[in-house]
Write an enzyme that holds these catalytic residues in place. Structure first.
Site, PDB file in Angstrom:
ATOM      1  N   VAL A   1       0.838  -1.209   0.000  1.00 36.93           N
ATOM      2  CA  VAL A   1       0.000   0.000   0.000  1.00 36.93           C
ATOM      3  C   VAL A   1       0.873   1.260   0.000  1.00 36.93           C
ATOM      4  CG1 VAL A   1      -1.813   1.259   1.220  1.00 36.93           C
ATOM      5  CG2 VAL A   1      -1.836  -1.246   1.209  1.00 36.93           C
TER       6      VAL A   1
ATOM      7  N   ALA B   1       8.912   5.974   6.307  1.00 34.79           N
ATOM      8  CA  ALA B   1       9.549   5.109   7.311  1.00 34.79           C
ATOM      9  C   ALA B   1       9.399   3.643   6.926  1.00 34.79           C
ATOM     10  CB  ALA B   1       8.926   5.346   8.681  1.00 34.79           C
TER      11      ALA B   1
ATOM     12  N   LYS C   1      -6.869  -2.027   9.948  1.00 34.54           N
ATOM     13  CA  LYS C   1      -8.171  -2.426  10.481  1.00 34.54           C
ATOM     14  C   LYS C   1      -8.062  -3.097  11.848  1.00 34.54           C
ATOM     15  CE  LYS C   1      -7.312  -4.252   6.950  1.00 34.54           C
ATOM     16  NZ  LYS C   1      -6.655  -5.097   5.891  1.00 34.54           N
TER      17      LYS C   1
ATOM     18  N   GLU D   1     -10.774   5.083   5.826  1.00 33.85           N
ATOM     19  CA  GLU D   1     -11.639   4.476   4.807  1.00 33.85           C
ATOM     20  C   GLU D   1     -11.001   3.222   4.204  1.00 33.85           C
ATOM     21  OE1 GLU D   1     -14.973   5.648   3.551  1.00 33.85           O
ATOM     22  OE2 GLU D   1     -14.669   3.536   3.095  1.00 33.85           O
TER      23      GLU D   1
ATOM     24  N   VAL E   1     -11.460  -0.732   5.513  1.00 37.92           N
ATOM     25  CA  VAL E   1     -12.586  -1.636   5.238  1.00 37.92           C
ATOM     26  C   VAL E   1     -12.882  -1.644   3.736  1.00 37.92           C
ATOM     27  CG1 VAL E   1     -15.003  -2.163   5.748  1.00 37.92           C
ATOM     28  CG2 VAL E   1     -13.562  -1.134   7.512  1.00 37.92           C
TER      29      VAL E   1
ATOM     30  N   GLY F   1      -0.315  -9.267  -3.474  1.00 40.59           N
ATOM     31  CA  GLY F   1      -0.304  -8.247  -2.405  1.00 40.59           C
ATOM     32  C   GLY F   1      -1.603  -8.196  -1.635  1.00 40.59           C
TER      33      GLY F   1
ATOM     34  N   LYS G   1     -13.100  -5.925  10.150  1.00 42.42           N
ATOM     35  CA  LYS G   1     -13.856  -5.021   9.262  1.00 42.42           C
ATOM     36  C   LYS G   1     -15.332  -4.953   9.653  1.00 42.42           C
ATOM     37  CE  LYS G   1     -10.616  -5.690   5.471  1.00 42.42           C
ATOM     38  NZ  LYS G   1     -10.221  -6.582   4.378  1.00 42.42           N
TER      39      LYS G   1
ATOM     40  N   GLY H   1      -5.274  -4.883  -2.631  1.00 42.67           N
ATOM     41  CA  GLY H   1      -4.307  -4.497  -3.666  1.00 42.67           C
ATOM     42  C   GLY H   1      -3.748  -3.111  -3.379  1.00 42.67           C
TER      43      GLY H   1
HETATM   44  P1  NAP Z   1       3.296  -4.670   3.774  1.00 45.88           P
HETATM   45  O1  NAP Z   1       3.404  -4.864   2.317  1.00 45.88           O
HETATM   46  O2  NAP Z   1       3.720  -5.748   4.699  1.00 45.88           O
HETATM   47  O3  NAP Z   1       4.119  -3.334   4.123  1.00 45.88           O
HETATM   48  C1  NAP Z   1       4.376  -2.915   5.437  1.00 45.88           C
HETATM   49  C2  NAP Z   1       5.393  -1.773   5.369  1.00 45.88           C
HETATM   50  O4  NAP Z   1       5.566  -1.243   6.673  1.00 45.88           O
HETATM   51  C3  NAP Z   1       6.768  -2.192   4.877  1.00 45.88           C
HETATM   52  O5  NAP Z   1       7.332  -1.193   4.059  1.00 45.88           O
HETATM   53  C4  NAP Z   1       7.592  -2.310   6.170  1.00 45.88           C
HETATM   54  O6  NAP Z   1       8.976  -2.011   6.016  1.00 45.88           O
HETATM   55  C5  NAP Z   1       6.935  -1.247   7.017  1.00 45.88           C
HETATM   56  N1  NAP Z   1       7.047  -1.540   8.426  1.00 45.88           N
HETATM   57  C6  NAP Z   1       6.490  -2.587   9.101  1.00 45.88           C
HETATM   58  N2  NAP Z   1       6.834  -2.522  10.401  1.00 45.88           N
HETATM   59  C7  NAP Z   1       7.610  -1.424  10.546  1.00 45.88           C
HETATM   60  C8  NAP Z   1       8.294  -0.816  11.647  1.00 45.88           C
HETATM   61  N3  NAP Z   1       8.239  -1.353  12.877  1.00 45.88           N
HETATM   62  N4  NAP Z   1       9.030   0.305  11.421  1.00 45.88           N
HETATM   63  C9  NAP Z   1       9.103   0.856  10.187  1.00 45.88           C
HETATM   64  N5  NAP Z   1       8.459   0.330   9.097  1.00 45.88           N
HETATM   65  C10 NAP Z   1       7.743  -0.802   9.288  1.00 45.88           C
HETATM   66  O7  NAP Z   1       1.797  -4.309   4.195  1.00 45.88           O
HETATM   67  P2  NAP Z   1       0.632  -3.719   3.253  1.00 45.88           P
HETATM   68  O8  NAP Z   1      -0.016  -4.820   2.529  1.00 45.88           O
HETATM   69  O9  NAP Z   1       1.133  -2.536   2.531  1.00 45.88           O
HETATM   70  O10 NAP Z   1      -0.431  -3.286   4.389  1.00 45.88           O
HETATM   71  C11 NAP Z   1      -0.208  -2.177   5.207  1.00 45.88           C
HETATM   72  C12 NAP Z   1      -1.467  -1.882   6.024  1.00 45.88           C
HETATM   73  O11 NAP Z   1      -2.548  -1.634   5.135  1.00 45.88           O
HETATM   74  C13 NAP Z   1      -1.932  -3.027   6.944  1.00 45.88           C
HETATM   75  O12 NAP Z   1      -2.517  -2.479   8.096  1.00 45.88           O
HETATM   76  C14 NAP Z   1      -3.001  -3.721   6.100  1.00 45.88           C
HETATM   77  O13 NAP Z   1      -3.955  -4.402   6.873  1.00 45.88           O
HETATM   78  C15 NAP Z   1      -3.625  -2.538   5.405  1.00 45.88           C
HETATM   79  N6  NAP Z   1      -4.314  -2.833   4.143  1.00 45.88           N
HETATM   80  C16 NAP Z   1      -3.697  -3.564   3.196  1.00 45.88           C
HETATM   81  C17 NAP Z   1      -4.343  -3.798   1.990  1.00 45.88           C
HETATM   82  C18 NAP Z   1      -3.721  -4.620   0.900  1.00 45.88           C
HETATM   83  O14 NAP Z   1      -4.420  -4.935  -0.077  1.00 45.88           O
HETATM   84  N7  NAP Z   1      -2.457  -4.986   0.993  1.00 45.88           N
HETATM   85  C19 NAP Z   1      -5.627  -3.278   1.771  1.00 45.88           C
HETATM   86  C20 NAP Z   1      -6.245  -2.510   2.783  1.00 45.88           C
HETATM   87  C21 NAP Z   1      -5.563  -2.299   3.972  1.00 45.88           C
HETATM   88  P3  NAP Z   1       9.958  -2.944   5.135  1.00 45.88           P
HETATM   89  O15 NAP Z   1       9.457  -2.788   3.734  1.00 45.88           O
HETATM   90  O16 NAP Z   1      11.318  -2.369   5.328  1.00 45.88           O
HETATM   91  O17 NAP Z   1       9.776  -4.330   5.675  1.00 45.88           O
HETATM   92  N1  HSE Z   2      -5.764  -8.828   3.490  1.00 52.46           N
HETATM   93  C1  HSE Z   2      -6.841  -7.955   3.186  1.00 52.46           C
HETATM   94  C2  HSE Z   2      -7.837  -8.681   2.313  1.00 52.46           C
HETATM   95  C3  HSE Z   2      -6.348  -6.700   2.502  1.00 52.46           C
HETATM   96  O1  HSE Z   2      -7.501  -9.752   1.792  1.00 52.46           O
HETATM   97  O2  HSE Z   2      -8.973  -8.200   2.144  1.00 52.46           O
HETATM   98  C4  HSE Z   2      -7.432  -5.666   2.323  1.00 52.46           C
HETATM   99  O3  HSE Z   2      -7.912  -5.215   3.559  1.00 52.46           O
END
Ligand code: NAP
Ligand code: HSE
Length: 324
Positions: A16, A45, A104, A128, A131, A186, A204, A305
């Site tokens: 994200v 960060a 979430k 937003e 969820v 992702g 959610k 995504g």
């Molecule tokens: P991700 O790909 O695992 O990315 C997490 C990022 O945060 C990485 O860049 C990581 O650094 C950094 N990070 C983690 N712990 C850290 C710390 N202690 N200090 C500094 N940086 C730190 O996760 P994501 O999929 O982007 O999801 C992020 C958030 O969005 C989560 O809460 C997730 O539930 C939410 N979300 C995700 C999606 C989706 O489709 N992926 C959709 C809606 C909501 P490094 O890169 O150096 O490891």
């Molecule tokens: N892991 C979550 C999902 C990302 O599969 O819906 C979006 O919140």
């Protein structure tokens, strides 16, 4: 004199965060025109600042998240997990920065405390993206339906498990291969059991129920079954009955009037092929909201995504920037 930029700090540059950083860069002129002043990404960060992240300026990367938070007007938390996300959000609020998050689990478990702190500090807290990613459901429940009375909410609110169930049912992909593909896209959480055991969907539906009814429901109130226990026989039986299995999250008010009791569930359900929820393909989400005056509303779109989630995060960032 040129107007002061709104300084944005990004906590996380994963699926994200990297998409948010890229869009802040390539849409900079449009956002500046919309706001009347630029949005300036002042830092990103991460845990590992030496790693290359396509489209993200390496000079912005830092491992000192606290120092970054201290020089921002808007802090965007997309690192996930409860800590240090919560401590950084609290720090940002106490320093007068508005907060946007996609987290979430944090909002479902500690949203009340964070809202109270945001009020005390006079800052915004928006989520937003937490969820159904790109699908703007919280704004609809909180604002568009504020004058109505919502009676029930149900749908598919997890993109990765919908992708897995869809791949198994329509393409015959083995369950574990479909889980791997969801990770490559992702869609999965850092800990995939949150998706597979229904915890992500539970968070959610808790956030939706709190937004709809203002009741202090928690994850412990959700009757929860994930998709990990499904067997080849379950999929075969569903197909033979002309059904598809979907992970359905539901919230409803039992009883009448303002004293209704909120009930919550997340569980795999066999649905007929022509059910609106059965139509959700791949990483899509669908939500059906039933309200006294509006009737039945259906919201459908990308539920996971990086790029899709960035859409919702950026909407909240613009909203936060306008507050300043
Ligand atoms: P991700 O790909 O695992 O990315 C997490 C990022 O945060 C990485 O860049 C990581 O650094 C950094 N990070 C983690 N712990 C850290 C710390 N202690 N200090 C500094 N940086 C730190 O996760 P994501 O999929 O982007 O999801 C992020 C958030 O969005 C989560 O809460 C997730 O539930 C939410 N979300 C995700 C999606 C989706 O489709 N992926 C959709 C809606 C909501 P490094 O890169 O150096 O490891
Ligand atoms: N892991 C979550 C999902 C990302 O599969 O819906 C979006 O919140």
């Amino acid at each position: 004199m040129s107007p002061q930029p709104v300084r944005v700090a990004l906590l996380g540059a994963g699926t994200v965060g990297a998409a948010v950083a890229r869009r802040l860069d390539d849409r900079a002129q449009r956002y500046a025109a919309q706001l009347g002043r630029p949005l300036e990404l002042v830092g990103v960060a991460v845990r590992d600042a030496s790693r290359d992240r396509p489209g993200v300026d390496p000079s912005l990367l830092t491992t000192d998240a606290e120092a970054l938070v201290d020089r921002a007007d808007v802090v965007v938390e997309v690192m996930g997990g409860l800590e240090p996300a919560r401590a950084l959000i609290e720090r940002a609020m106490r320093r007068g920065a508005h907060v946007v998050t996609a987290n979430k689990q944090l909002i479902a478990q500690q949203g009340d405390e964070l809202h109270a702190l945001a009020d005390e500090c006079g800052v915004g807290l928006d989520y937003e993206a937490a969820v159904m990613a790109a699908v703007p459901v919280l704004a609809v429940v909180r604002e568009s339906l504020a004058g109505d009375r919502i009676t029930a909410i149900s749908g598919i609110v997890n993109g990765s498990t919908n992708f897995v169930l869809d791949m198994v049912a329509r393409r015959g992909v083995p369950f574990q291969d479909a889980v791997r593909q969801a990770g490559e896209l992702g869609y999965l959480e850092a800990d995939p059991t949150e998706d597979l055991e229904g915890l992500d969907a539970a968070a959610k539906i808790v956030i939706l129920a709190r937004t709809a009814w203002g009741r202090p429901v928690t994850l412990a109130d959700v009757q929860r079954t994930g998709i990990n226990g499904l067997t080849d026989e379950d999929f075969a039986h569903a197909a033979a009955a002309g059904q598809v299995i979907k992970l359905v999250a539901s919230a409803w008010c039992s009883g009448s009037g303002e004293d209704c009791r909120v009930e919550l569930a997340v569980r795999p359900v066999g649905l007929p092929q022509d059910d609106p929820l059965a139509q959700a393909r791949e990483g899509a989400n669908v939500l059906i909201i039933e309200a006294e005056s509006a009737g039945r509303l259906r919201l459908h779109g990308a539920g996971a995504g990086g790029e899709e989630t960035a859409s919702a995060v950026l909407g909240d960032v613009l909203r936060a920037a306008r507050r300043r």
